[in-house]
Design an enzyme around this catalytic site. Sequence first.
Site, PDB file in Angstrom:
ATOM      1  N   CYS A   1     -38.271  -5.553   0.034  1.00 28.14           N
ATOM      2  CA  CYS A   1     -38.570  -4.341  -0.714  1.00 28.14           C
ATOM      3  C   CYS A   1     -39.610  -4.651  -1.791  1.00 28.14           C
ATOM      4  CB  CYS A   1     -37.296  -3.798  -1.367  1.00 28.14           C
ATOM      5  SG  CYS A   1     -36.130  -3.036  -0.201  1.00 28.14           S
TER       6      CYS A   1
ATOM      7  N   HIS B   1     -36.721   0.862   2.656  1.00 29.00           N
ATOM      8  CA  HIS B   1     -35.676   0.008   3.221  1.00 29.00           C
ATOM      9  C   HIS B   1     -34.820   0.750   4.244  1.00 29.00           C
ATOM     10  CE1 HIS B   1     -32.854  -3.435   3.078  1.00 29.00           C
ATOM     11  NE2 HIS B   1     -31.916  -2.516   3.253  1.00 29.00           N
TER      12      HIS B   1
ATOM     13  N   ASN C   1     -37.474  -7.977  15.944  1.00 23.33           N
ATOM     14  CA  ASN C   1     -36.049  -8.020  16.256  1.00 23.33           C
ATOM     15  C   ASN C   1     -35.375  -6.935  15.435  1.00 23.33           C
ATOM     16  OD1 ASN C   1     -36.439 -10.363  17.806  1.00 23.33           O
ATOM     17  ND2 ASN C   1     -36.139 -11.670  16.024  1.00 23.33           N
TER      18      ASN C   1
ATOM     19  N   HIS D   1     -34.361  -4.873   6.448  1.00 24.89           N
ATOM     20  CA  HIS D   1     -35.553  -4.086   6.132  1.00 24.89           C
ATOM     21  C   HIS D   1     -36.444  -3.976   7.378  1.00 24.89           C
ATOM     22  CE1 HIS D   1     -38.332  -2.620   2.887  1.00 24.89           C
ATOM     23  NE2 HIS D   1     -39.193  -2.763   3.880  1.00 24.89           N
TER      24      HIS D   1
ATOM     25  N   HIS E   1     -39.072  -4.621   9.647  1.00 25.23           N
ATOM     26  CA  HIS E   1     -40.108  -5.651   9.647  1.00 25.23           C
ATOM     27  C   HIS E   1     -40.178  -6.328  10.998  1.00 25.23           C
ATOM     28  CE1 HIS E   1     -36.674  -8.356   9.249  1.00 25.23           C
ATOM     29  NE2 HIS E   1     -37.471  -9.371   9.512  1.00 25.23           N
TER      30      HIS E   1
ATOM     31  N   GLN F   1     -42.316  -9.967  12.999  1.00 27.68           N
ATOM     32  CA  GLN F   1     -42.829 -11.303  12.735  1.00 27.68           C
ATOM     33  C   GLN F   1     -44.005 -11.601  13.646  1.00 27.68           C
ATOM     34  OE1 GLN F   1     -39.689 -14.413  12.066  1.00 27.68           O
ATOM     35  NE2 GLN F   1     -38.317 -12.808  12.801  1.00 27.68           N
TER      36      GLN F   1
END
Length: 353
Positions: A73, A132, A172, A183, A185, A187
């Site tokens: 966040c 979030h 994921n 949160h 997101h 990679q």
Amino acid sequence: MKRTIAHMADGRELIYFDRRDDADRSAIDQRELPPRPVASELRYDPLTEEWVAMAGHRQTRTFLPPADECPLCPSAPGRSTEIPASSYDVVVFENRFPSFSTHLGSYADAGGLSEVRPGVGRCEVVCFTSDHASSFSMLSDDQVELVMEAWADRTAELSEISGVEQVFCFENRGAEIGITLAHPHGQIYAYPYITPRTRQHLATAAKRPGLFAGVLAAERAGERVVAANEHWTAFVPAAARYPFEVHLYPHRQVPDLAALSQEERAAFGPAYTRVLRALDGLFGVVMPYVAAWHQAPVRQGRDLAYLHMELFSIRRAPGKLKYLAGSESAMGAFVNDVLPEEAARLLRSQVDH
């Protein structure tokens, strides 16, 4: 799009991607952080001819903190996070607990028949939104396009790192998948080798010219299409391994995200978020999934590869998961409990709902 580079207190790079040119990115990371870990150790498995990364420092990474302690966040008065700014659109930064890195240590011989070398590369975190409580399925088309811009930017830049052979963007989602942060997101892994799955794809494509385009053409003409527009088609593959698995192909063969046109990047979001919302609508619960971009390696097989996304969930029914047990985990031999045609029908019913 505005692109701004900053650095964290331990020297890691952080990149803001903003829709507005006047976004203020002057906030500084005031934290006191421990030294960065050295790159993992790669060990070679002579039986499979595959590399395995040994990254013991990842044992200490943050695990499912409460929302008010989320490190992804924006920072707030009295609470500093990985992102110094008080708000952001999309942000990318070097992972604090990377599987691969350019920060090298010393590496001893492991013995046996295994070769050892440094895990050279880079791992980055991509925050899709500062909200979030959101998810990728809830992003606007403009926000998805900004994420696409970030993915393309990082693919091009990470491909220039010495020793990097392949760039992998993925998400994921869900506790069942094994996430450590809730949160929204994803990679990015910049690997120092070509991954086994990609090697297999390229070897098959070399034997069958036009293979990927042929698969797309056949599926577009069949009953397993879930969603489509002018530039993308989403379908359940005929030999799906997972209960609910969808592949998304651009209609033009390109090697990686950086090669997509602006029109193709803009068209991805409307198709993809429809599929994600359909997954969530199947059983009335948040669907765990892995979303994986298959891109061409940096230096090999770029004429053979065909950029596409593979999206799959291990949920097979309400309250039931598809576990990768003996046959799948030990032998790599999948058994799917849901017919692909039925999965496509169920997903279409939600897309059209």
